[in-house]
Design a protein around this motif. Structure first.
Motif, PDB file in Angstrom:
ATOM      1  N   PRO A  59      49.367  -1.754  28.699  1.00  0.00           N
ATOM      2  CA  PRO A  59      49.875  -0.385  28.602  1.00  0.00           C
ATOM      3  C   PRO A  59      50.752  -0.186  27.365  1.00  0.00           C
ATOM      4  O   PRO A  59      51.539  -1.073  27.024  1.00  0.00           O
ATOM      5  N   ASP A  60      50.557   0.944  26.713  1.00  0.00           N
ATOM      6  CA  ASP A  60      51.343   1.366  25.545  1.00  0.00           C
ATOM      7  C   ASP A  60      50.949   0.717  24.219  1.00  0.00           C
ATOM      8  O   ASP A  60      51.598   0.968  23.204  1.00  0.00           O
ATOM      9  N   ALA A  61      49.895  -0.076  24.233  1.00  0.00           N
ATOM     10  CA  ALA A  61      49.475  -0.686  22.965  1.00  0.00           C
ATOM     11  C   ALA A  61      48.802   0.339  22.066  1.00  0.00           C
ATOM     12  O   ALA A  61      48.726   0.154  20.850  1.00  0.00           O
TER      13      ALA A  61
ATOM     14  N   LYS B 293      45.821   2.408  23.379  1.00  0.00           N
ATOM     15  CA  LYS B 293      44.430   2.625  23.779  1.00  0.00           C
ATOM     16  C   LYS B 293      44.067   4.116  23.746  1.00  0.00           C
ATOM     17  O   LYS B 293      43.033   4.491  23.197  1.00  0.00           O
TER      18      LYS B 293
ATOM     19  N   LYS C  40      45.423  12.951  26.442  1.00  0.00           N
ATOM     20  CA  LYS C  40      46.559  12.858  27.347  1.00  0.00           C
ATOM     21  C   LYS C  40      47.392  14.138  27.304  1.00  0.00           C
ATOM     22  O   LYS C  40      48.273  14.346  28.097  1.00  0.00           O
TER      23      LYS C  40
ATOM     24  N   HIS D  84      48.451   0.950  33.395  1.00  0.00           N
ATOM     25  CA  HIS D  84      49.619   1.502  34.081  1.00  0.00           C
ATOM     26  C   HIS D  84      49.479   1.357  35.593  1.00  0.00           C
ATOM     27  O   HIS D  84      49.002   0.369  36.092  1.00  0.00           O
TER      28      HIS D  84
ATOM     29  N   ASN E  34      47.315  -2.954  16.240  1.00  0.00           N
ATOM     30  CA  ASN E  34      47.764  -1.570  16.065  1.00  0.00           C
ATOM     31  C   ASN E  34      49.245  -1.470  15.669  1.00  0.00           C
ATOM     32  O   ASN E  34      49.998  -2.429  15.778  1.00  0.00           O
TER      33      ASN E  34
ATOM     34  N   ALA F  53      46.715   3.416  14.711  1.00  0.00           N
ATOM     35  CA  ALA F  53      45.929   4.456  15.383  1.00  0.00           C
ATOM     36  C   ALA F  53      46.612   5.811  15.249  1.00  0.00           C
ATOM     37  O   ALA F  53      45.960   6.826  15.016  1.00  0.00           O
TER      38      ALA F  53
END
Ligand code: G4P
Length: 529
Positions: A22-24, A26, A47, A92, A142, A259
């Motif tokens: 999570p939070d990378a 994606k 999102k 998540h 990233n 990204a």
């Protein structure tokens, strides 16, 4: 579809999932890919973060009504003559066995890593599933627009922790506020970084020296010299680019980028498309191979998503098409029951259109509204040939709860519901050895919530769940088992196949057990056995 047409259609398909912690990033990278595919027009729509609102397509309205997030489950778009299917791997609080199972339905994976953090636990778990399948894995390092870890460190950690060869396709020139560009080894150019500009400027490299051709102020900067030295070092002493290893998932091409500022993402996509595989043959339980261009249709169910909206009790079964052509309204055989089913109510998952599917080929994903016909792992097919695809693996649960019916008078509906949900693959069931209590195991908390909800709504059974927290599940050979080995720190239970296993309180308890019983072999399940 004629054979030639089918071959062409299949060869265009590229089906992958993004694996990450999570939070990378994606979602951010997915958005950029959808932008290139022309599916969305501005970032922030997936999102609804940046713009503060969700994309209000009709499709989304349908989703909201139904309470099922379908658009984000599979996204499809065309780019440079290829048809790309991205399967979402919920992270998540949505992390569940479905996340793992989705990886059974893809032909390759993209691993997104936060370059400030390196390999994080969820990435590692998801990577191991890809590894087991032997599918190609592409890595995107990233957030290079922020201060990150040293690129050489990141590469070394990747190789060590995941036991895979890395081949850097490009190398960052600086990072964070000093990010100047990417030294693109593979494409023989330097891509210059402008955080605010859309257009990218490329400077060609001299083939002999590897230097930027002509005069450029960047050549005088020490970060450029450093990037040059590092890449020379890697070219001389590092791994050789090896397409055979990439195809087997033994080597991962690594791309650096950002990204958020859309830097390096396009090059990544284009290089990825060059090496990512088209759908391959699928193995059956009789060790046959079903070719994707075979004329009869076949596919398997890799995920069933229940509707959380009580007004719509239907569910969606996600089918990975493995061969032939899926057509709306076609009759198929459900292998497990040998019953014929008409697939009239289908929906293909596309981000750019809400038309339900008319046809899909190997590599594509079809969603079928399901009233309870399907179980996870089911094979469906047309024609006379009996096809049963390999079993989906079982994943070791990590979270456990004790469960019981709230109302002791309603045991019948409790058992019925539980048996069906367990069979469907929604959750894992265990019984304690001594007291025969029910214990449920899951990979993520959401699975328990869905279980509780569905028990109430579909089987009219209120359940009470007593959390047991995280445990380490390890199976033991029944021949070696002595019930006295069980203690409060390693609960002995049996699984659905009556196989005994311990639920260890923590790693310490497991280690202690291993020291006390050095001859006992404990196994983790991440296999098709
Ligand atoms: P996930 O789906 O993997 O969970 O990650 P997501 O894309 O949502 O990204 C997590 C956070 O990291 C977001 O910030 C996102 O903007 C940020 N991020 C993603 N890629 C990059 C990048 O290349 N560089 C930088 N600097 N940040 C990146 P957030 O603050 O959590 O969300 P928001 O405030 O942007 O909504």
């Amino acid at each position: 579809m004629q054979n030639k047409e089918l071959e062409q259609a299949v060869s265009k398909r590229r089906t992958f999932a993004i694996i990450s912690h999570p939070d990378a990033g994606k979602t951010t990278i997915t958005e950029q890919l959808l932008l290139f595919g022309g599916v969305i027009r501005s970032a922030g729509t997936v999102k609804g973060k940046k713009s503060g609102q969700f994309a209000k397509s009709d499709w989304m309205a349908i989703e909201q009504q139904r309470g099922i997030s379908v658009t984000s489950s599979v996204m499809q778009f065309d780019y440079q003559g290829k048809r790309i299917n991205i399967l979402d791997t919920p992270g998540h609080e949505d992390f569940s066995e479905d996340t793992y199972r989705t990886l059974m339905a893809v032909d390759s994976a993209v691993m997104v890593i936060d370059a400030a953090k390196g390999i994080e636990p969820q990435t590692k778990k998801l990577f191991q599933v890809c590894r087991m399948r032997g599918i190609p894995i592409f890595t995107f390092m990233n957030k290079m627009d922020r201060d990150a870890r040293e690129p050489l460190d990141l590469i070394a950690e990747l190789e060590e922790l995941l036991n895979i060869e890395a081949y850097p396709m490009n190398w960052p020139i600086g990072m964070g506020r000093d990010l100047r560009g990417l030294y693109d080894i593979y494409n023989q150019r330097v891509a210059l970084y402008h955080p605010d500009a859309d257009g990218r400027q490329y400077l060609p490299l001299d083939k002999e020296t590897g230097e930027i051709i002509g005069d450029h102020p960047l050549k005088k900067e020490s970060i450029y010299q450093q990037a040059l030295e590092n890449t020379q070092l890697l070219l001389e002493a590092g791994n050789q680019f090896d397409t055979a290893k990439i195809a087997k998932g033994e080597q991962t091409p690594v791309f650096f980028g950002s990204a958020l500022t859309n830097f390096g993402v396009k090059t990544f996509l284009e290089n990825y498309l060059e090496y990512a595989p088209a759908p391959a043959a699928h193995k059956t339980q009789d060790d046959d191979l079903i070719e994707p261009v075979a004329s009869e249709f076949s596919g398997f169910v890799f995920k069933i998503q229940a509707n959380m909206n009580p007004n719509h009790r239907d569910r969606i079964a996600f089918i990975r098409v493995c061969s032939g052509e899926f057509e709306r309204g076609m009759d198929v055989t459900l292998e497990r029951t040998q019953r014929k089913l008409r697939l009239s109510n289908s929906t293909e998952f596309m981000a750019n259109t809400r038309e339900s599917v008319e046809s899909a080929v190997a590599g594509d994903i079809v969603g079928l509204y399901d009233t309870g016909n399907f179980q996870i792992g089911d094979t469906i097919y047309t024609g006379k040939r009996h096809i049963k695809f390999e079993k989906l693996p079982q994943f070791t649960p990590e979270l456990f709860v004790k469960v019981d019916a709230k109302n002791v008078m309603k045991q019948k509906s409790f058992h019925k519901g539980m048996n069906q949900l367990v069979q469907e693959g929604a959750i894992q069931l265990y019984r304690t050895y001594l007291t025969n209590d029910y214990v449920l195991g899951a990979v993520g908390q959401l699975q328990f919530e869905v279980f509780q909800f569905r028990m109430k709504n579909e089987y009219n059974s209120d359940v009470i769940m007593e959390p047991m927290g995280e445990k380490i599940a390890r199976w033991i050979d029944p021949a070696q088992l002595d019930e006295k080995m069980s203690s409060s720190r390693n609960l002995l239970v049996r699984d659905q196949n009556d196989a005994p296993l311990f639920l260890f309180e923590n790693e310490f308890a497991e280690r202690w057990f291993k020291q006390k019983y050095p001859d006992i072999k404990l196994t983790e399940k991440l296999s098709t056995n």
